[in-house]
Design an enzyme around this catalytic site. Structure first.
Site, PDB file in Angstrom:
ATOM      1  CD  GLN A 249       2.337  -4.821 -20.861  1.00 23.00           C
ATOM      2  OE1 GLN A 249       1.953  -5.349 -21.901  1.00 23.00           O
ATOM      3  NE2 GLN A 249       3.447  -5.199 -20.220  1.00 23.00           N
TER       4      GLN A 249
ATOM      5  CB  CYS B  44       2.396  -8.763 -22.475  1.00 22.73           C
ATOM      6  SG  CYS B  44       3.862  -9.791 -22.156  1.00 22.73           S
TER       7      CYS B  44
ATOM      8  CG  HIS C 240       5.435  -8.153 -25.865  1.00 24.52           C
ATOM      9  ND1 HIS C 240       4.943  -7.770 -24.638  1.00 24.52           N
ATOM     10  CD2 HIS C 240       4.721  -7.462 -26.797  1.00 24.52           C
ATOM     11  CE1 HIS C 240       3.984  -6.865 -24.819  1.00 24.52           C
ATOM     12  NE2 HIS C 240       3.826  -6.665 -26.109  1.00 24.52           N
TER      13      HIS C 240
END
Length: 341
Positions: A146, A152, A289
């Site tokens: 990323q 993410c 995340h």
């Protein structure tokens, strides 16, 4: 975010590096041993990860300080990891970032509360194989990076969709993360987002995701590029999101039945992760995340989830992280989505 603009630009430029030139004839194990030995120094780190800030400049001194703090942190983290398969923590591509910089750059996912999974009968979970990995069936795309963009949440959703598309009989193809990043208006692009909101957007709009080659990843938020309804692509029909804490056996069943799962985790300690099975140092209910759960393995002493991350193949276990099954380690069971095409 109080991060110097020059360094942010620099990070964006180097974070894609797998660094093949600097690592010729050196195995990853040898490299890790060298970097984590007592003789390791900041200059060795800079050479390994091709950091180009000027020696002994203000930027150099700041990064050196963060590096020194990281090595102290590694000693603390590794003190809990004494079993042979336990996670190991040490120097990686994030070791010259402060913990705040790391969070601001890479941990930008937000979680919406997921309903409790209704549960499976014990007899149903008993039929699950001891080990299952969707990579064995060639339906999981390679690990992506990323870079210095909080995307993410988009990678996890797109990863699940492209795998399920392949499971349904189509050729495995990488779909456009950038399309989700640019067009999912309920999210904030590189500034963060929620997999659940992205899935809701895909379901409500019936947008077809095009291939990555048609809409390539740029690691920055751009203007949404629209395609006609007649344009080919992959559309989401439906999805489910559930809370599996205390029911990770049922989560295994969902993985086997429906394909790789998009999950939200607490990844603060992952800044220092090198490999092995995580059993400590992360919590539930503090999601930040998004990742893709592609399999599990219960054949060894420590059962674990096999999780694909989006920080490139130089991180962790060639881009993957293993998380102990049971106890909702890192909040792996807090919010788990399965997609239907």
């Amino acid at each position: 975010m109080r991060l110097e603009h020059s360094y942010l630009v620099f990070l964006a430029a180097v974070s894609t590096l797998a660094s093949p030139l600097c690592c010729q004839n050196v195995s990853s194990a040898e490299t890790r041993t060298k970097l984590n030995g007592s003789a390791v120094g900041f200059d060795s780190f800079r050479e390994r990860f091709e950091r180009v800030y000027e020696a002994h400049s203000e930027e150099y001194n700041l990064r050196h300080l963060h590096f020194q703090n990281a090595t102290k942190r590694h000693a603390y983290l590794n003190a809990f990891s004494t079993a042979p398969q336990s996670a190991k923590y040490g120097i990686n591509q994030f070791s010259d970032l402060s913990q705040k910089e790391f969070r601001d750059l890479y941990l930008r996912a937000s979680a919406d509360r997921a309903p409790l999974f209704p549960g499976l009968k014990r007899t149903e979970t008993e039929r699950l194989p001891a080990r299952f990995d969707w990579r064995d069936k060639a339906v999981v795309a390679p690990v992506q990076n990323q870079q210095a963009c909080g995307s993410c949440w988009a990678f996890s959703v797109v990863g699940a969709m492209q795998s399920v598309h392949a499971i349904d009989g189509s050729q495995l193809a990488q779909l456009s993360v950038q399309q989700v990043l640019d067009c999912s208006f309920q999210n904030e692009g590189c500034n963060g987002g929620s997999p659940l909101r992205a899935l809701n957007w895909l379901k409500q709009t019936k947008v077809k995701l095009v291939s990555q080659s048609e809409y390539p990843y740029k690691a920055k938020t751009g203007i949404c590029h629209f395609f006609s309804q007649s344009h080919g692509g992959v559309a989401l029909k439906n999805f489910t999101t559930h809370y599996f804490s205390g029911q990770e056996e049922a989560m295994k069943g969902q993985l086997v039945e429906h394909g790789p799962l998009a999950a939200i985790v607490d990844a603060v300690s992952w800044q220092d992760y090198l490999g092995g099975i995580i059993q400590h140092h992360c919590s539930s209910q503090r999601s930040n995340h998004a990742v893709l759960v592609v399999g599990y393995d219960t054949t060894g002493d420590i059962p674990y989830w096999i999780v694909q991350n989006s920080w490139g193949t130089t991180w962790g276990n060639e881009g993957y992280v293993y998380i102990k099954i049971g106890g909702n380690i890192c909040g792996i069971a807090d919010s788990v989505a399965a997609v239907f095409l």
